[in-house]
Design a protein around this motif. Structure first.
Motif, mmCIF file in Angstrom:
data_model
loop_
_atom_site.group_PDB
_atom_site.id
_atom_site.type_symbol
_atom_site.label_atom_id
_atom_site.label_comp_id
_atom_site.label_asym_id
_atom_site.label_seq_id
_atom_site.Cartn_x
_atom_site.Cartn_y
_atom_site.Cartn_z
ATOM 1 N N LEU A 1 17.866 -7.087 -4.638
ATOM 2 C CA LEU A 1 18.953 -6.507 -5.433
ATOM 3 C C LEU A 1 18.543 -5.154 -6.007
ATOM 4 O O LEU A 1 19.329 -4.198 -5.996
ATOM 5 N N ASP A 2 17.320 -5.061 -6.504
ATOM 6 C CA ASP A 2 16.833 -3.776 -7.024
ATOM 7 C C ASP A 2 16.852 -2.706 -5.931
ATOM 8 O O ASP A 2 17.270 -1.569 -6.161
ATOM 9 N N ALA A 3 16.396 -3.074 -4.763
ATOM 10 C CA ALA A 3 16.380 -2.116 -3.652
ATOM 11 C C ALA A 3 17.799 -1.717 -3.268
ATOM 12 O O ALA A 3 18.088 -0.528 -3.059
ATOM 13 N N LEU B 1 8.708 16.910 2.740
ATOM 14 C CA LEU B 1 8.824 15.500 2.389
ATOM 15 C C LEU B 1 9.043 15.423 0.873
ATOM 16 O O LEU B 1 8.103 15.250 0.104
ATOM 17 N N PRO B 2 10.298 15.579 0.440
ATOM 18 C CA PRO B 2 10.582 15.675 -0.990
ATOM 19 C C PRO B 2 10.496 14.328 -1.703
ATOM 20 O O PRO B 2 10.473 13.266 -1.070
ATOM 21 N N GLU B 3 10.506 14.387 -3.021
ATOM 22 C CA GLU B 3 10.440 13.184 -3.849
ATOM 23 C C GLU B 3 11.621 12.253 -3.586
ATOM 24 O O GLU B 3 11.474 11.037 -3.581
ATOM 25 N N SER B 4 12.788 12.822 -3.345
ATOM 26 C CA SER B 4 13.980 11.989 -3.091
ATOM 27 C C SER B 4 13.808 11.129 -1.842
ATOM 28 O O SER B 4 14.219 9.960 -1.805
ATOM 29 N N GLU B 5 13.199 11.690 -0.811
ATOM 30 C CA GLU B 5 12.971 10.923 0.421
ATOM 31 C C GLU B 5 11.917 9.847 0.203
ATOM 32 O O GLU B 5 12.055 8.713 0.684
ATOM 33 N N ILE B 6 10.867 10.172 -0.533
ATOM 34 C CA ILE B 6 9.832 9.191 -0.833
ATOM 35 C C ILE B 6 10.429 8.028 -1.630
ATOM 36 O O ILE B 6 10.154 6.844 -1.349
ATOM 37 N N ASN B 7 11.259 8.342 -2.611
ATOM 38 C CA ASN B 7 11.881 7.278 -3.407
ATOM 39 C C ASN B 7 12.764 6.390 -2.547
ATOM 40 O O ASN B 7 12.778 5.165 -2.716
ATOM 41 N N ASN B 8 13.503 6.993 -1.633
ATOM 42 C CA ASN B 8 14.345 6.189 -0.739
ATOM 43 C C ASN B 8 13.478 5.299 0.141
ATOM 44 O O ASN B 8 13.774 4.114 0.346
ATOM 45 N N MET B 9 12.406 5.858 0.687
ATOM 46 C CA MET B 9 11.476 5.073 1.502
ATOM 47 C C MET B 9 10.934 3.877 0.724
ATOM 48 O O MET B 9 10.849 2.758 1.251
ATOM 49 N N ASN C 1 12.238 2.272 -1.681
ATOM 50 C CA ASN C 1 13.252 1.232 -1.847
ATOM 51 C C ASN C 1 13.493 0.486 -0.537
ATOM 52 O O ASN C 1 13.744 -0.729 -0.546
ATOM 53 N N GLU C 2 13.423 1.186 0.578
ATOM 54 C CA GLU C 2 13.478 0.503 1.869
ATOM 55 C C GLU C 2 12.332 -0.505 1.971
ATOM 56 O O GLU C 2 12.521 -1.655 2.390
ATOM 57 N N ILE D 1 0.842 -1.200 0.000
ATOM 58 C CA ILE D 1 0.000 0.000 0.000
ATOM 59 C C ILE D 1 0.880 1.253 0.000
ATOM 60 O O ILE D 1 0.598 2.236 -0.705
ATOM 61 N N PHE D 2 1.962 1.206 0.782
ATOM 62 C CA PHE D 2 2.885 2.339 0.812
ATOM 63 C C PHE D 2 3.458 2.602 -0.578
ATOM 64 O O PHE D 2 3.533 3.753 -1.028
ATOM 65 N N GLN D 3 3.865 1.533 -1.244
ATOM 66 C CA GLN D 3 4.432 1.690 -2.589
ATOM 67 C C GLN D 3 3.430 2.348 -3.534
ATOM 68 O O GLN D 3 3.791 3.135 -4.399
ATOM 69 N N GLU D 4 2.187 2.021 -3.370
ATOM 70 C CA GLU D 4 1.151 2.526 -4.260
ATOM 71 C C GLU D 4 0.729 3.944 -3.914
ATOM 72 O O GLU D 4 0.463 4.770 -4.815
#
Length: 639
Positions: A193-195, A127-135, A137-138, A114-117
């Motif tokens: 591996l992707d993450a 809360l910038p896009e860079s932080e969301i993208n890192n989240m 991947n976590e 759900i978070f990914q979506e």
């Protein structure tokens, strides 16, 4: 759609972020429009990561199922009854387990999807896009890790990746049967591996320490692939009848050597990336300028990353069970402890002697009987205080010879009679009811079966800060972790040896084993019979000889860290270990006042273990089995 959320904000210390309690229920749309709630949702998914001490060495953990640590049998009357019942042969498909993987991992995974979506940047709320993208991947890693934890313990699992049930879902959509084990591994391999490739090796922001990094993701991936290459699931004909509801074999019956190749590549990638980022074995130097093996192997479990311990590759910063459980159950009663979590005699015997040889080697110098007549000192190599209270002194006069002239790791792993109890500034006294009526460290309620006592004459010492006092709450901050670089070095040595039976691989494997032994202060190995002398130990240049020394090294270096259960399962050696299917061995703790009677190997028949072949995999709990007719029970759990 509603979901249970976790309260508090990631902008505080990461230890707060990773240790939450449920807050309330909110509409999902509201959650992802609120910065604080986005972080709270992420923190809930982080519960995929278990608390190290709780997982390994407590009533809810599964390291008790292996042959490193032994808990008092009388603790069955309290919350240890579930795990203790399992080792005494009472494990059934009705047995509960506090680890609760089957029940909780799908919840965390679903929240991850759900978070990914739904998660998106909130520029107006910092809360910038860079932080969301890192989240994201976590979360990608965490979801894969959750699937892997299920597969590693249960084998066949109902596997429906990347699926979020709609509000109008049909219950039959969720009633899926178990998937093939390799399908789960392949999916998790790609996701991890992707993450990893999108995550930093180290966070520059110290408040993010403990959040998923490239090294953490690569480490779990590598160990997953090592497990997948191992005998338990790689062409094991024992499980030929283990099939899902479609009739498919859950484990591949054909041995695939390429799985070892893949594991080797994955492990080497961890090492390359970790060393490039500054990770290294933790080392302290002694008075002679060389490695101090006593302080190095002690503080690797105590010191934090900020204090220079860059060996930790998978830190866990959320609240752990150290004070509430581990410190308590290993502390003597005088200091408020439960005083009953010990180690098996088999682990005591596994440690090498001072000259680096196993105790059964005729050249080891090992003595089984009698007592030392002088203080054993090694002041040239160490400033370690925890042998007698004086720097560089290892064992006191009058110590049982079994415990004298052993390797440094032994003294940081095991508390034995006459070893040093630092907070009391005296030796441990495990004689019942006390030689000369002095201070004793066993329960004095009954001689026959004290419940708070080192029942086979030992207490666990590893990873316990010797200045910590459970009774007063004096506690040194201590870094929790799941994995450290030593794990990966020994994984690498094993994969090298199993991948190709050639001298090049064996030479590299030997190098990595020797890295561990050098830090531990024991003689290193060599294949060269000419060069072997007092500073080296000759080992035959064969795959079997290397396999033996690698497994011996894993036993002592990684003991009591949650690794042994992983190893004895994947190697399928549990039935070959006497203490896994027989009485617990140790000193004769009920012998009376004299050390002569105490220091005799004895079998604790009241703590006789039972091993059954079905124990290699957790059973599907009967409630789940009955709710979902498409599930099949674990191998050999039902007739």
């Amino acid at each position: 759609m509603v979901a249970v959320l976790m309260a508090a904000n990631l902008t505080t210390a990461c230890s707060d972020f990773l240790d939450k309690e449920p807050d309330t229920e909110l509409n999902t749309e509201m959650v992802f429009e609120n910065r604080e709630k986005v972080y709270s949702w992420l923190s809930y998914i982080y519960n995929v990561i278990h608390t190290p001490d709780k997982w390994a060495l407590t009533a809810d953990g599964y390291e008790i199922l292996a042959d490193d640590v032994v808990a008092s049998k009388r603790w069955e009357q309290w919350d240890w009854k579930d795990v203790l019942g399992k080792i005494y042969g009472q494990w059934t498909i009705n047995s509960p387990w506090g680890g609760n993987l089957w029940h909780m991992m799908p919840r965390y995974i679903r929240h991850g999807y759900i978070f990914q979506e739904r998660a998106h940047a909130l520029p107006d709320s910092d809360l910038p896009e860079s932080e969301i993208n890192n989240m994201k991947n976590e979360v990608k890693f965490l979801c894969a890790y959750g699937w892997w934890l299920l597969a590693e313990n249960y084998g066949g699992i109902p596997f429906k990746p990347d699926y979020i049930a709609p509000t109008d879902f049909d219950l039959s959509d969720l009633m899926v049967g178990q998937s093939k084990f390799d399908d789960v591994v392949d999916y998790c391999d790609k996701e991890m591996l992707d993450a990893a490739n999108a995550l930093p090796s180290v966070y520059e922001d110290p408040t993010k320490y403990g959040r998923i990094t490239k090294i953490m993701a690569l480490t779990v991936r590598a160990r997953m692939l090592l497990f997948a290459a191992s005998p338990i699931v790689n062409g094991n004909k024992m499980y030929s009848e283990y099939r899902n509801n479609k009739g498919e074999q859950i484990f591949n019956m054909t041995y695939d050597h390429n799985k070892w190749v893949k594991a080797l590549e994955a492990i080497k990638l961890v090492i390359d990336e970790a060393e490039k980022a500054g990770y290294a074995l933790y080392v302290e130097n002694g008075p002679n300028g060389d490695v101090d093996p006593f302080m190095s192997t002690y503080n690797v479990h105590i010191k934090t990353w900020k204090q220079g311990n860059h060996e930790i590759t998978f830190p866990v910063t959320k609240g752990n069970a150290y004070h509430d459980t581990l410190l308590r159950v290993t502390s003597v009663r005088k200091y408020g402890g439960g005083n009953g979590l010990g180690v098996y005699q088999g682990l005591v015997d596994a440690f090498f002697t001072e000259n680096g040889l196993p105790i059964d080697d005729p050249n080891s110098g090992y003595e089984e009987n009698g007592f030392s007549t002088s203080v054993e000192k090694r002041p040239d190599i160490t400033t370690w205080l925890y042998g007698t209270g004086n720097p560089g002194e290892i064992t006191a006069r009058g110590t049982y010879n079994m415990y004298c002239h052993r390797e440094p790791r032994f003294y940081n792993a095991v508390s034995f009679h006459n070893s040093w109890l630092h907070i009391a500034q005296r030796p441990y006294n495990f004689l019942f009811p006390g030689e000369g009526g002095g201070d004793v460290d066993i329960c004095d309620n009954t001689q026959s079966s004290p419940h708070d006592a080192p029942q086979n004459g030992y207490l666990l010492r590893k990873a316990i800060c010797q200045t910590d006092n459970y009774q007063t709450g004096e506690e040194t901050p201590r870094q929790g972790f799941l994995y450290r670089l030593a794990f990966t070095y020994l994984d690498y040595a094993e994969a090298l040896n199993e991948t190709e039976d050639n001298q090049t691989n064996r030479a590299t494997a030997l190098e990595y084993v020797n890295r561990i032994r050098h830090r531990a202060g024991v003689r290193e190995y060599t294949f060269d019979t000419v060069a072997a002398d007092a500073d080296e130990i000759h080992v035959d240049n064969t795959q079997e000889a290397m396999r033996k020394i690698i497994r011996m090294e894993r036993r002592v270096e990684l003991c009591c860290e949650g690794n042994r259960w992983y190893d004895i399962r994947r190697w399928m050696i549990a039935e070959d270990i006497p203490e896994m299917n027989g009485p617990c061995m140790g000193m004769n703790a009920q012998a009376g006042r004299t050390r002569n009677d105490f220091h005799k190997r004895t079998a604790l028949t009241a703590q006789t273990r039972v091993w059954k072949k079905q124990y290699y995999w957790f059973p599907v709990y009967i409630d789940e089995y009955e709710k979902n007719p498409n599930l099949v029970e674990g191998p050999f759990w039902v007739d």
